[in-house]
Design a protein around this motif. Sequence first.
Motif, short mmCIF file in Angstrom:
data_model
loop_
_atom_site.label_atom_id
_atom_site.label_comp_id
_atom_site.label_asym_id
_atom_site.label_seq_id
_atom_site.Cartn_x
_atom_site.Cartn_y
_atom_site.Cartn_z
N GLU A 157 1.99 43.58 11.46
CA GLU A 157 0.81 43.00 10.81
C GLU A 157 -0.31 44.03 10.75
O GLU A 157 -0.41 44.90 11.62
CB GLU A 157 0.36 41.77 11.62
N CYS B 49 2.69 33.38 12.23
CA CYS B 49 2.59 32.77 10.88
C CYS B 49 3.94 32.14 10.55
O CYS B 49 4.01 31.01 10.11
CB CYS B 49 2.23 33.85 9.88
N HIS C 144 -2.00 28.19 10.27
CA HIS C 144 -3.27 28.73 10.75
C HIS C 144 -4.30 28.76 9.63
O HIS C 144 -4.62 29.83 9.09
CB HIS C 144 -3.06 30.11 11.37
N TYR D 61 -8.86 35.76 5.22
CA TYR D 61 -9.55 34.80 6.06
C TYR D 61 -11.05 35.08 5.93
O TYR D 61 -11.47 36.25 5.91
CB TYR D 61 -9.13 34.93 7.53
N LYS E 196 -9.28 34.56 18.78
CA LYS E 196 -7.90 34.07 18.90
C LYS E 196 -6.97 34.79 17.93
O LYS E 196 -7.27 34.90 16.73
CB LYS E 196 -7.87 32.57 18.61
N GLY E 197 -5.83 35.27 18.44
CA GLY E 197 -4.85 35.95 17.59
C GLY E 197 -5.37 37.31 17.13
O GLY E 197 -6.45 37.76 17.52
N ILE E 198 -4.57 37.96 16.30
CA ILE E 198 -4.94 39.28 15.78
C ILE E 198 -6.18 39.11 14.89
O ILE E 198 -7.14 39.90 14.98
CB ILE E 198 -3.78 39.90 14.96
N CYS E 199 -6.15 38.06 14.06
CA CYS E 199 -7.27 37.83 13.13
C CYS E 199 -8.57 37.58 13.90
O CYS E 199 -9.61 38.17 13.57
CB CYS E 199 -6.96 36.63 12.23
N GLY E 200 -8.51 36.72 14.89
CA GLY E 200 -9.71 36.40 15.65
C GLY E 200 -10.26 37.60 16.42
O GLY E 200 -11.47 37.73 16.60
N THR F 129 1.03 28.67 5.94
CA THR F 129 0.83 28.90 7.37
C THR F 129 0.09 27.71 7.99
O THR F 129 -0.75 27.09 7.32
CB THR F 129 0.04 30.21 7.63
N TRP G 281 3.47 38.72 3.40
CA TRP G 281 2.43 37.68 3.35
C TRP G 281 1.10 38.41 3.25
O TRP G 281 0.81 39.30 4.06
CB TRP G 281 2.48 36.81 4.61
N ASP H 293 1.11 40.46 6.62
CA ASP H 293 2.25 40.35 7.54
C ASP H 293 3.47 40.98 6.89
O ASP H 293 3.67 40.85 5.67
CB ASP H 293 2.59 38.88 7.79
N ASP I 49 -5.52 40.08 5.66
CA ASP I 49 -4.43 39.99 6.64
C ASP I 49 -3.11 40.19 5.91
O ASP I 49 -2.85 39.51 4.91
CB ASP I 49 -4.47 38.60 7.30
N TYR J 155 -1.54 36.59 19.99
CA TYR J 155 -0.98 36.63 18.64
C TYR J 155 -0.66 35.21 18.20
O TYR J 155 -0.16 34.40 18.99
CB TYR J 155 0.30 37.49 18.63
N LEU J 156 -0.96 34.89 16.93
CA LEU J 156 -0.61 33.58 16.36
C LEU J 156 0.50 33.80 15.34
O LEU J 156 0.30 34.54 14.37
CB LEU J 156 -1.83 32.96 15.66
N ILE K 229 -9.06 29.66 12.30
CA ILE K 229 -8.82 30.47 13.50
C ILE K 229 -10.16 30.78 14.17
O ILE K 229 -11.05 31.36 13.55
CB ILE K 229 -8.11 31.80 13.12
N1 SME Z 1 -0.88 36.42 12.81
C1 SME Z 1 -2.27 36.07 12.72
C2 SME Z 1 -2.45 34.66 12.24
C3 SME Z 1 -2.51 34.54 10.78
S1 SME Z 1 -0.99 34.25 10.08
O1 SME Z 1 -0.16 35.40 10.40
C4 SME Z 1 -1.10 34.12 8.46
C5 SME Z 1 -2.95 36.26 14.04
O2 SME Z 1 -2.33 36.54 15.06
O3 SME Z 1 -4.16 36.11 14.07
#
Ligand code: SME
Length: 156
Positions: free
Chosen positions: A112, A105, A71, A49, A78-82, A69, A45, A130, A128, A102-103, A74
């Motif tokens: 990731e 997907c 998401h 973002y 929050k999460g890896i992205c945030g 997804t 993936w 995955d 991003d 972690y969020l 975000i």
């Molecule tokens: N895993 C990401 C969220 C984005 S989705 O994987 C596309 C995260 O933890 O921020």
Amino acid sequence: MPYDKSVLNTLPAKAEEIIASNTDRDTILLEICKLLRDTVPVYDWVGFYIADPETVRELYLGPYVGEATDHTRIPFGKGICGQVAESHKTFVVEDVHAQDNYLSCNIHVKSEIVVPILKNGDFVAQLDIDSNTLAAMDAHDQQVLEDICVKLSPLF
Ligand code: SME
């Protein structure tokens, strides 16, 4: 699934070709997503973002390839992205299930990488990726993807 990581070294020049032959930012970003996913067998993936200028401290989903997804927005932190939206540093995650912030997907994802795009020192977006393979990305991926993100910065 081992693969020849030297294919990574072909990516920056191909990214430059995509940037030079298109004018629309989203077209370029989508073509970069396709390039990365089609070239690297463990990239399942690939998406961007983007920091929403209208909303304070929130990312929205830009062009991507792979499964849809949930998401699409975000919050920073929050999460890896945030987390990358706040740290402005690349985050390589060998095992997403070992992360408590972690969020998910989709259930197949095991590792990731998130690479920030900075413009004049400000955080503007992120790449991003995955993978359904554990520990799929390492320092070599990081170096190549950071190089590509520097090339994309002028588009923002
Ligand atoms: N895993 C990401 C969220 C984005 S989705 O994987 C596309 C995260 O933890 O921020």
